[in-house]
Design an enzyme around this catalytic site. Structure first.
Site, PDB file in Angstrom:
ATOM      1  N   GLN A   1       0.866  -1.189   0.000  1.00 13.03           N
ATOM      2  CA  GLN A   1       0.000   0.000   0.000  1.00 13.03           C
ATOM      3  C   GLN A   1       0.898   1.232   0.000  1.00 13.03           C
ATOM      4  O   GLN A   1       0.967   1.968   0.980  1.00 13.03           O
ATOM      5  CB  GLN A   1      -0.915  -0.019   1.217  1.00 13.03           C
ATOM      6  CG  GLN A   1      -1.849  -1.222   1.257  1.00 13.03           C
ATOM      7  CD  GLN A   1      -2.789  -1.163   2.438  1.00 13.03           C
ATOM      8  OE1 GLN A   1      -3.403  -0.137   2.708  1.00 13.03           O
ATOM      9  NE2 GLN A   1      -2.907  -2.265   3.156  1.00 13.03           N
TER      10      GLN A   1
ATOM     11  N   LYS B   1       1.553  -8.497 -17.839  1.00 18.74           N
ATOM     12  CA  LYS B   1       0.401  -8.904 -17.029  1.00 18.74           C
ATOM     13  C   LYS B   1      -0.638  -7.792 -16.985  1.00 18.74           C
ATOM     14  O   LYS B   1      -0.301  -6.644 -16.767  1.00 18.74           O
ATOM     15  CB  LYS B   1       0.885  -9.222 -15.619  1.00 18.74           C
ATOM     16  CG  LYS B   1      -0.172  -9.624 -14.637  1.00 18.74           C
ATOM     17  CD  LYS B   1       0.412  -9.915 -13.262  1.00 18.74           C
ATOM     18  CE  LYS B   1       0.676  -8.658 -12.450  1.00 18.74           C
ATOM     19  NZ  LYS B   1       0.947  -8.917 -11.031  1.00 18.74           N
TER      20      LYS B   1
ATOM     21  N   ARG C   1      -4.101  -6.792 -14.891  1.00 17.75           N
ATOM     22  CA  ARG C   1      -4.995  -7.159 -13.791  1.00 17.75           C
ATOM     23  C   ARG C   1      -6.357  -6.553 -14.086  1.00 17.75           C
ATOM     24  O   ARG C   1      -6.535  -5.340 -14.011  1.00 17.75           O
ATOM     25  CB  ARG C   1      -4.429  -6.638 -12.465  1.00 17.75           C
ATOM     26  CG  ARG C   1      -4.846  -7.435 -11.253  1.00 17.75           C
ATOM     27  CD  ARG C   1      -4.286  -6.815  -9.986  1.00 17.75           C
ATOM     28  NE  ARG C   1      -2.925  -7.225  -9.692  1.00 17.75           N
ATOM     29  CZ  ARG C   1      -2.596  -8.299  -8.981  1.00 17.75           C
ATOM     30  NH1 ARG C   1      -3.530  -9.071  -8.505  1.00 17.75           N
ATOM     31  NH2 ARG C   1      -1.342  -8.585  -8.745  1.00 17.75           N
TER      32      ARG C   1
ATOM     33  N   ASP D   1      10.503 -12.670  -8.012  1.00 16.45           N
ATOM     34  CA  ASP D   1       9.554 -11.678  -7.508  1.00 16.45           C
ATOM     35  C   ASP D   1       9.924 -11.364  -6.061  1.00 16.45           C
ATOM     36  O   ASP D   1      10.686 -12.099  -5.433  1.00 16.45           O
ATOM     37  CB  ASP D   1       8.125 -12.230  -7.599  1.00 16.45           C
ATOM     38  CG  ASP D   1       7.094 -11.127  -7.813  1.00 16.45           C
ATOM     39  OD1 ASP D   1       7.436  -9.942  -7.608  1.00 16.45           O
ATOM     40  OD2 ASP D   1       5.949 -11.436  -8.185  1.00 16.45           O
TER      41      ASP D   1
END
Ligand code: R5P
Length: 310
Positions: free
Chosen positions: A94, A190, A192, A216
Site C-alpha cells: 500500500q 500482465k 490485472r 519476484d
C-alpha cells in the site's frame, strides 16, 4: 549490542542470534485477555544498541503492534539506539493511493515505527525502493539476490537459463539476476482486470526450450506466479521455477503452487514457514539469517552495509 525477538519468526531470530554468537535478550511478550499486547524487557538496556527483530507478516496487525510496543518499552528503558529489523515489511504494497479516498498505509506504518522509537530500520527486498523515503530515519534495504543467485548457480547448468519478471514492474530485479547469472531475460506482460485477480497476457522474449526462473519480491496468493508459469509453458519453456523473497502464501496459495507446473518455488525465511509449506515438495526455504546478522553487525560497528552486495 542486544537482540530482542518479538513473536513473528522465532526460528529466524534464533538463527540470527546464533550467527552473531549472542543470546536473545530476555523479554516477555504476552496478551491481556482482550488481546492487547504487553512487552516487558527483562534485562537492562540502558545505553545499549538494540535490534528488535519482527516481520510484520500474518497476523500483520498483531505483529506490527508487538513491534511498536516493544520499541516503546526499549525507548522508555533508555536504549541508546533502536533498530527495527523487519525481514518482511508488511503494508509495503500500500505504497500509493490506489484510488480516491484510499490510504497510503506504508507511509502510516513508517510513521508509527518512527514515533514508537526506531532510530533506524533494517529490512529486506522492500516492495518498492521508494518506501525508504517514507522514513526520515536511515533505512538499510538488503537484497536476497546473492542468496538466490548462489542457489541457482548450484542447481542449474546456465546454458539454457532465462530469468523472467512476472510483471513489468519487476524487470529491474529480473535483469539484475540475469546479469549476475549471464542468463537471458523475459518479461510477462500482465494485466490485472480487477483487484485480487491477476491475468497473464503474453510473454515478451523467447523462452522456447529454456529453463525459466521467475523472480519476484512477494508471493501471496500465488496467482501472479502460477499464471506466469502457465504462459511460459504455453510458450514452449522446458521448465519453470520461481524465487520470491517473501513467502506470504495466504489462502490456498501452497496447494495452488504445489499443484502447478513449477519444479520448485524458493522463498527465504523472512516469514516463518507453516506446516503446509514444510510438507510441500514444491516449496523450499533458504535462510537469510547470515545476511541479516552480518548487516546488524556492520550497523553496530558503523561499517558499510552496501558493500555486502558488491
Ligand atoms: C506485485 O507487484 C508483487 O511484486 C507480487 O507480484 C504480488 O504481490 C504477488 O501477489 P500474488 O501472489 O497474490 O499474485
Amino acid at each position: 549490542m542486544k537482540i530482542i525477538a518479538a513473536n513473528s519468526n522465532p526460528p529466524l531470530a534464533e538463527a540470527i542470534a546464533a550467527y552473531l554468537n549472542l543470546p536473545l535478550t530476555a523479554a516477555t511478550i504476552r496478551r491481556f485477555s482482550d488481546m492487547e499486547c504487553f512487552v516487558e524487557i527483562q534485562e537492562n538496556v540502558r545505553g545499549e544498541d538494540v535490534f528488535v527483530i519482527q516481520s510484520t507478516s500474518y497476523p500483520a496487525n498483531d505483529n506490527l503492534m508487538e513491534l511498536l510496543v516493544a520499541m516503546d518499552a526499549l525507548k522508555r528503558g533508555s536504549a541508546r539506539r533502536i533498530t527495527a529489523v523487519l525481514p518482511y515489511f508488511g503494508y509495503a504494497r500500500q505504497d500509493r493511493k490506489s484510488g480516491p479516498r484510499t490510504p497510503i498505509s506504508a507511509k502510516l506504518v513508517a510513521n508509527l515505527i518512527t514515533v514508537a522509537g526506531a532510530d533506524r530500520v533494517l529490512t529486506l527486498d522492500l516492495h518498492a525502493g521508494q518506501i525508504q523515503g517514507f522514513f526520515d530515519i536511515p533505512v538499510d534495504n538488503l537484497l536476497a539476490e546473492p542468496v538466490f543467485v548462489r542457489n541457482i548457480r548450484d542447481s542449474y547448468d546456465n546454458g539454457s537459463l532465462t530469468m523472467v519478471s512476472p510483471d513489468v514492474g519487476g524487470v529491474f530485479r529480473a535483469r539484475a539476476f540475469a546479469k549476475r547469472l549471464d542468463a537471458d531475460l523475459a518479461i510477462i506482460d500482465k494485466r490485472r482486470e480487477r483487484a485480487g485477480v491477476s491475468e497473464v497476457m503474453h510473454v515478451i522474449g523467447d523462452v522456447k526450450g529454456q529453463d525459466c526462473i521467475l523472480v519476484d519480491d512477494i508471493v501471496d496468493s500465488g496467482g501472479t506466479l502460477c499464471n506466469a508459469a502457465v504462459a511460459l509453458m504455453e510458450n514452449g519453456a522446458k521448465s519453470v521455477a520461481a524465487y520470491a523473497t517473501h513467502g506470504v502464501l495466504s489462502g490456498g496459495a501452497v496447494s495452488r503452487i504445489s499443484s502447478s507446473s513449477f519444479t520448485k518455488l524458493v522463498t527465504t525465511d523472512s516469514i516463518m514457514q507453516t506446516e503446509a509449506m514444510r510438507v510441500s515438495s514444491t516449496l523450499e526455504q533458504l535462510t537469510i539469517a547470515p545476511l541479516i546478522g552480518e548487516a546488524m553487525l556492520r550497523i553496530s560497528e558503523e561499517k558499510s552495509v552496501s558493500s555486502l552486495f558488491d
